[in-house]
Design an enzyme around this catalytic site. Structure first.
Site, PDB file in Angstrom:
ATOM      1  N   PHE A 160     -72.942 148.286  18.303  1.00  0.00           N
ATOM      2  CA  PHE A 160     -73.662 147.894  17.120  1.00  0.00           C
ATOM      3  C   PHE A 160     -73.247 147.113  16.788  1.00  0.00           C
ATOM      4  CE2 PHE A 160     -74.003 148.247  12.183  1.00  0.00           C
ATOM      5  CZ  PHE A 160     -75.791 149.498  12.018  1.00  0.00           C
ATOM      6  N   ASP A 200     -67.801 140.728  18.174  1.00  0.00           N
ATOM      7  CA  ASP A 200     -68.001 140.923  16.867  1.00  0.00           C
ATOM      8  C   ASP A 200     -66.738 141.795  15.953  1.00  0.00           C
ATOM      9  OD1 ASP A 200     -68.569 142.868  14.531  1.00  0.00           O
ATOM     10  OD2 ASP A 200     -70.561 143.252  15.375  1.00  0.00           O
ATOM     11  N   LYS A 239     -67.102 143.635   6.654  1.00  0.00           N
ATOM     12  CA  LYS A 239     -66.537 144.628   5.921  1.00  0.00           C
ATOM     13  C   LYS A 239     -65.054 144.540   5.174  1.00  0.00           C
ATOM     14  CE  LYS A 239     -68.966 148.015   8.200  1.00  0.00           C
ATOM     15  NZ  LYS A 239     -69.678 147.497   9.668  1.00  0.00           N
TER      16      LYS A 239
HETATM   17  C1  LIG Z   1     -70.778 147.467   9.808  1.00  0.00           C
HETATM   18  C2  LIG Z   1     -71.002 146.835  11.363  1.00  0.00           C
HETATM   19  C3  LIG Z   1     -71.699 145.935  11.230  1.00  0.00           C
HETATM   20  C4  LIG Z   1     -72.823 145.402  10.569  1.00  0.00           C
HETATM   21  O1  LIG Z   1     -72.655 144.899   9.159  1.00  0.00           O
HETATM   22  P1  LIG Z   1     -72.915 145.184   8.207  1.00  0.00           P
HETATM   23  O2  LIG Z   1     -72.705 144.342   7.106  1.00  0.00           O
HETATM   24  O3  LIG Z   1     -73.812 146.174   7.570  1.00  0.00           O
HETATM   25  O4  LIG Z   1     -74.625 144.300   7.412  1.00  0.00           O
HETATM   26  C5  LIG Z   1     -71.933 145.068  12.713  1.00  0.00           C
HETATM   27  N1  LIG Z   1     -71.012 144.623  13.314  1.00  0.00           N
HETATM   28  C6  LIG Z   1     -70.149 146.368  13.414  1.00  0.00           C
HETATM   29  C7  LIG Z   1     -68.920 146.284  14.641  1.00  0.00           C
HETATM   30  C8  LIG Z   1     -70.243 146.847  12.563  1.00  0.00           C
HETATM   31  O5  LIG Z   1     -69.614 147.866  12.860  1.00  0.00           O
END
Ligand SMILES: *Cc1c(COP(=O)(O)O)cnc(C)c1O
Length: 390
Positions: free
Chosen positions: A127, A214, A243
């Site tokens: 994701f 990520d 986050k």
């Molecule tokens: C939540 C998340 C995103 C997206 O972040 P947003 O602030 O909602 O755009 C991208 N990568 C990972 C691994 C995430 O957990």
């Protein structure tokens, strides 16, 4: 009828205020927060030092734009570069934006090497966000369906499988980067093996590919290290954060090291809000408090404690497939879908999440203690037990 676009099936509860690891609804009922607004509220709620830092900055200046120097952004860049042992940072407002920056950087890196159709290797069950490029990179059809045509230039492989990537290396000369979560969050708390990550690091170096991690969910202390990859003794070329970085004030970051340094030139990328003084003050305070209060060590210790307590309390239940994770990023996988547990937990005064249909996901604030964990276990175990024996 609400005027909000119908993008979320929201739970029928609203929180009025918070205190530490607790949230309180409009009737005064309190809920143990084992989700932290999806790994965001690093310091819990209403942390006095964070509130003070934000209030002081708000009273000074909130926003000036990136047309001018922003000393707090420079200070935060220095701090993150030092903690991650990386060289440059671009600040934005969210996780998908941080990944958009990574993806654009990788493509530009490819073009600068003469590769006109650069491709990025991405993972199944990953994701990366909801913008067009990041949903195209995401390994979940549900996120993509209805938004075709997808952004091209992604090559998908199974997660944690170095053989699959070796095959792409042999057959695709357009690859410029690999983008992955060291611990898949939305995908169900899947931790990549250390051996895989180290082999991938070597492969990226040999191939001249950017290793792009990520760490939007697993970064900033959650796993007990500042960044999850540091526990593997490797360093990526690009890393995205968001986050937990600002404890709830929106901020994202894309960090670069080695071959990813100086790829962007003025005019290549930008943002109006990104890295504004308010967001940077919140992030600087978050990092400082994490360090002063030794919250990384606490995340390791409390995370191990939580996994142990659940393992003990659930050991007789065959329907519990696995209890896994790292630090305060925890998944309890059941043998059946368990989405209903979320609302049953709310009734019991507990905030949790279920992802990938059958994985209970716990992402408590990093101020969570063993005593808080006992409350968590006490409230959640009976719900799991009832669900599996129904
Ligand atoms: C939540 C998340 C995103 C997206 O972040 P947003 O602030 O909602 O755009 C991208 N990568 C990972 C691994 C995430 O957990």
């Amino acid at each position: 009828m609400s005027h909000l676009m119908n993008t979320y099936g929201r739970l029928p509860v609203a929180f009025e205020h918070g205190e530490g690891v607790w949230l309180f609804d409009e009737s005064g009922k309190r809920y143990l927060d084992a989700l932290a607004g999806i790994a965001v509220s690093t310091l819990g709620h209403n942390h006095p030092r964070l509130v003070e830092a934000i209030a002081r900055q708000a009273a000074s200046v909130i926003h000036t734009s990136n047309l001018y120097r922003i000393p707090l952004q420079e200070a935060l860049g220095d701090r993150l570069a030092e903690l991650a042992q990386m060289e440059q940072v671009f600040f934005c407002n969210s996780g998908c934006e941080a990944n958009e920056a990574s993806i654009k950087l990788a493509r530009l890196y490819g073009h600068q090497k003469g590769i006109e159709q650069p491709a990025i290797i991405v993972m199944e069950q990953s994701f990366h966000g909801r913008t067009l490029a990041t949903l195209s990179a995401t390994g979940n059809r549900k996120v993509q369906v209805g938004f075709e045509p997808l952004v091209s230039g992604f090559v998908r492989v199974p997660f944690d499988d170095i053989g699959a990537i070796n095959k792409v290396a042999e057959s695709n000369p357009n690859v410029v980067a690999v983008l992955l979560e060291p611990i898949q969050g939305e995908g169900g708390i899947h931790v990549a093996h250390a051996e895989y990550m180290r082999s991938l690091r070597d492969l990226c170096t040999r191939q001249g590919w950017l290793m792009m991690l990520d760490e939007v969910q697993c970064g900033v202390g959650r796993t007990g290290a500042w960044f999850a990859h540091q526990q593997l003794g490797i360093r990526p070329d690009v890393m995205s954060l968001a986050k937990g970085l600002g404890s709830g004030v929106p901020i994202g970051a894309c960090l670069a090291a080695g071959p990813a340094v100086d790829v962007f030139k003025p005019g290549n990328h930008g943002t109006t809000f990104g890295g504004n003084p308010l967001a940077c003050a919140a992030a600087l305070a978050t990092l400082q408090i994490l360090e002063d209060d030794d919250l990384l060590a606490q995340a390791t210790k409390v995370g191990d404690y939580i996994r142990r307590q659940f393992a003990d309390a659930l050991s007789d239940l065959e329907g519990v497939r696995d209890i896994r994770g790292s630090g305060l990023m925890i998944g309890i996988e059941l043998d059946r879908p368990c989405g209903e547990l979320v609302s049953r937990a709310i009734a019991a005064g507990l905030l949790i999440n279920v992802t990938a249909e059958r994985v209970i996901r716990l992402l408590p604030p990093l101020v969570f203690t063993e005593a808080d964990s006992d409350v968590l276990v006490e409230r959640l175990v009976p719900l799991i037990r009832a669900h599996l024996t129904a």
